[in-house]
Scaffold this motif. Structure first.
Motif, PDB file in Angstrom:
ATOM      1  N   PRO A 117       0.840  -1.202   0.000  1.00 42.64           N
ATOM      2  CA  PRO A 117       0.000   0.000   0.000  1.00 42.64           C
ATOM      3  C   PRO A 117       0.878   1.256   0.000  1.00 42.64           C
ATOM      4  N   ARG A 118       0.406   2.265  -0.685  1.00 40.28           N
ATOM      5  CA  ARG A 118       1.157   3.517  -0.748  1.00 40.28           C
ATOM      6  C   ARG A 118       0.997   4.295   0.552  1.00 40.28           C
ATOM      7  N   GLU A 119       2.075   4.924   0.932  1.00 37.39           N
ATOM      8  CA  GLU A 119       2.024   5.779   2.110  1.00 37.39           C
ATOM      9  C   GLU A 119       1.713   7.195   1.629  1.00 37.39           C
ATOM     10  N   ILE A 120       0.588   7.697   2.043  1.00 31.50           N
ATOM     11  CA  ILE A 120       0.141   9.015   1.597  1.00 31.50           C
ATOM     12  C   ILE A 120       0.592  10.065   2.605  1.00 31.50           C
ATOM     13  N   LEU A 121       1.187  11.123   2.078  1.00 34.81           N
ATOM     14  CA  LEU A 121       1.647  12.204   2.943  1.00 34.81           C
ATOM     15  C   LEU A 121       0.458  13.031   3.434  1.00 34.81           C
ATOM     16  N   THR A 122       0.577  13.487   4.648  1.00 38.92           N
ATOM     17  CA  THR A 122      -0.448  14.381   5.191  1.00 38.92           C
ATOM     18  C   THR A 122      -0.214  15.775   4.615  1.00 38.92           C
ATOM     19  N   GLU A 125       2.902  17.191   6.107  1.00 41.88           N
ATOM     20  CA  GLU A 125       4.139  16.622   5.559  1.00 41.88           C
ATOM     21  C   GLU A 125       4.436  17.194   4.172  1.00 41.88           C
ATOM     22  N   ILE A 126       3.415  17.414   3.395  1.00 38.28           N
ATOM     23  CA  ILE A 126       3.594  18.016   2.067  1.00 38.28           C
ATOM     24  C   ILE A 126       4.135  19.432   2.211  1.00 38.28           C
TER      25      ILE A 126
END
Length: 138
Positions: A117-122, A125-126
């Motif tokens: 699964p991809r780790e999505i940045l908050t 974090e972006i």
């Protein structure tokens, strides 16, 4: 043996023309015939119509054990899946054009490769990542 390899190279070349006509991507046009040729060279048979499902299963097992040609370790699930996909497309084509009466891979099922699964940045974090860049081109 050279005659067998020439025959398999010819078959792979014809397969390449077929998938080009179907509109496959450049990457697939390059890879799928090469994977098919690898399979054919691994077979004891000289004729496509003599290949049975058990031959494909044996080849799949071989791929799971085969080391990578470059680097350490074995083949990835995804790469093995590409091999199987190549065979599915090839044998379907052979059956459609009447070269074989039964498609040996049509009765087989192979486990789909697992994906991480991809780790999505908050958003925070972006923002931190964006602020760490010195220019817009970074």
């Amino acid at each position: 043996m050279q005659e067998k390899n020439n025959s398999f190279a010819h078959i792979a070349g014809q397969f390449k023309i077929h998938i080009e006509r179907l509109g496959y991507s450049r990457g697939s046009i390059k890879m799928l015939p090469r994977l098919l040729k690898d399979f054919l060279e691994h077979q004891p048979h000289h004729q496509i119509e003599n290949i049975i499902a058990a031959d494909i299963v044996r080849y799949h097992e071989h791929l799971k054990e085969r080391p990578r040609k470059r680097g350490a370790g074995g083949l990835s699930e995804s790469y093995i899946n590409h091999h199987i996909y190549s065979l599915k497309v090839f044998f379907t084509w052979q059956q459609e054009k009447g070269a074989i009466t039964e498609n040996p891979i049509s009765i087989l099922e192979f486990k789909a490769p697992t994906s991480q699964p991809r780790e999505i940045l908050t958003p925070q974090e972006i923002k931190i990542l964006y602020n760490a860049c010195e220019t817009l081109k970074e």
